[in-house]
Structure formats: C-alpha cells, structure tokens
Design an enzyme around this catalytic site. Sequence first.
Site, short mmCIF file in Angstrom:
data_model
loop_
_atom_site.label_atom_id
_atom_site.label_comp_id
_atom_site.label_asym_id
_atom_site.label_seq_id
_atom_site.Cartn_x
_atom_site.Cartn_y
_atom_site.Cartn_z
CG HIS A 76 -2.13 -0.84 1.06
ND1 HIS A 76 -3.39 -0.42 1.43
CD2 HIS A 76 -2.29 -2.09 0.56
CE1 HIS A 76 -4.28 -1.38 1.17
NE2 HIS A 76 -3.63 -2.41 0.65
CG ASP A 77 4.86 3.36 1.95
OD1 ASP A 77 4.33 4.48 2.07
OD2 ASP A 77 6.10 3.20 1.93
CB VAL A 80 -0.64 5.31 -1.79
CG1 VAL A 80 -1.30 6.66 -1.56
CG2 VAL A 80 -1.68 4.20 -1.64
#
Length: 337
Positions: A76-77, A80
């Site tokens: 996710h890091d 995004v």
Amino acid sequence: MRSTRRSFPSSSRQSVLAALVGVVLAATACCAAAQLNQSYYASTCPNVETLVRGAVTQKLQETFNAAPGTLRLFFHDCFVRGCDASVLLSGPDDEHSAGPDTTLSPDALDLITRAKAAVDGDPQCTNKVSCADILALAARDVVSQAGGPYYQVELGRLDGKVGTRAVVKHSLPGAGFDLDQLNKLFAANGLTQTDMIALSGGHTIGVSHCDKFVRRLYTFKGGAAAQRGPPMNLYFLRQMRQTCPLNYSASAFAMLDAVTPRKFDNGYYLTLQQMKGLLASDQVLFADRRSRATVNYFAANQTAFFDAFVAAMAKLGRIGVKTGADGEIRRVCTKAN
C-alpha cells in the site's frame, strides 16, 4: 527571402511535450532508484538488518497477523505515494485514514513502531535509518519467517513529508478488478503482468473481510449478479456463505488461502486452480486465459514463484523513491519532522 520554417500542429506540439515530460520523469525515477543499494547503511548503521529482524521475530511470536499485515503495508505504501512510509503517517488527512487503508493491520503498524525503536535504540543508528527502509526490511523478514524466500533488500529511501488521503482509493487495486484493470494499474507503476501475478501471491497469507467478497456469494437485487465475477467452487461457495451470511458481522473474515494460511508458499495458486479464490481479482488470474499459464506455472513450481516474487518486490521497492529535499528521515514514523 521568405522563411521556410514550418510550425508543428498543436496536437504534434502536445505529443512532443508529453514525450519530453516522460523522458524527464523516467530520468528522475532512474536517479532516485540509483541511490538505492544493499549496503547503504554499512558505515552508519551496520546492524540495521539484525535489529529489524529481531523486532519482527518478537512480534510474530506474539501474533502471526503481523506477517500479512506488514506485507500489505509495504504494498500500500509503494503504490500510493511511492515507497516513502507516507502510509504510516497518522492524522485525519493522511493515507491510512482513507479507503482501503482504514483496514491496515494494527499489529503491522505496531511491528514497525517496535522496529523503529529498536533501530534508534542503537546509538550508532539513532535517526539515521528511514521508516521507509525499516518497512522494506520488515516486509522481507515477515515473508522469510513465514516460510517464503529470504532476499537482499535495496536501501536508501527517504521518508515522505506528506500523506494524501484523496489518492488512496484510486491508487490501489479493487477486490473486483478484472485482468485489464489490474494490468493497467500495475503497468502505471512499472510492473508487468508477471510481476502482478507474483505479487498477488502474497495473498498466500492473510485474510479478507466479508465486505470485500460478499457479492461473489449471493445474487443481489437490481442485476448485481454480474458483480459475482469468475465462477467459484460450489462446495467453497457454501462454506463462504456460512462464514459470511447476508447479515454478516463487520468483523467477519475468511482466509485468502484456506489450505496453508500461515505459510508463505505457492498454495494460493493451487486454490485458484480449484476455483477457490476468495476475491474476484484473485480468481480472475486463473479464469482469464491470458494469465492462466502463469498461475499454472507458479502452482507447479514454487521456486519459480519465489524467484518471480523476489524480482517483483525489488521493482516494487523502487517506486517513487524520495531524494534530497523531497524526503527526510523521520524521528517518529507516524509524524513528519
């Protein structure tokens, strides 16, 4: 003498400009990735890997939930805002207060907090190692300690200074994505279809809550049957209906890999072959002829899956690396300095 210089049509000028912008962005990405290397902290914090690994080991002894949670946190890091630990920033306008990031594992967040404390607790390392690099190392270590491959991690990322909650929803794959949607999103991050299928194999550990796949289990009013996605094994369907009845609890969940949910192996691909993929975006990898051969290959050859996963994780870890004034080394992972 009349000038013979010709003007480009506006559409051509726009194409040239777009091409130039693309070259600049590619060069920037190349330079950012070039600062990464496996021995980045050799002189400033030589024990960084041992310190992070120790924190991971301790946390996993308390709860296995931290393993899939940390791997998801890293993914996710990077997707995004790039691999800059912006996902760790905590506040009303930050990433992990929005969309899919509201379900990030508290155990994973605690693991990173502990790893940061362990690193900064070494006087030689205090405030010298970025949270982004700690997260990258922790993701490798949870995979390895869950039975997956151990691999070298490139280091040298800086932490981002801002988190933008507005971009989260559009930056991550949805549970109902088809192959074209998955490929488009991953290609935008420099990843191939093979990379996407290998990274999806991270679902060999972890869970999904009912709201992410309940539409695969029932025919809803209003023509929503089309949202059920690829076919599901009938016995598995009945099992999942027991787990997630129509009046399911918000906390109800199912294992993404029901066969070996606590082991990082190629079992995920075997479940897809058996039509037991929990998410539509998982099962579509086998349902679509364009990706089925890769699923079959990884299902038959765990070493091939591990090799592809390691290669894809290296590429994932180079996305959006911050350099110079664009980044910092946070003193606290949840707050910008």
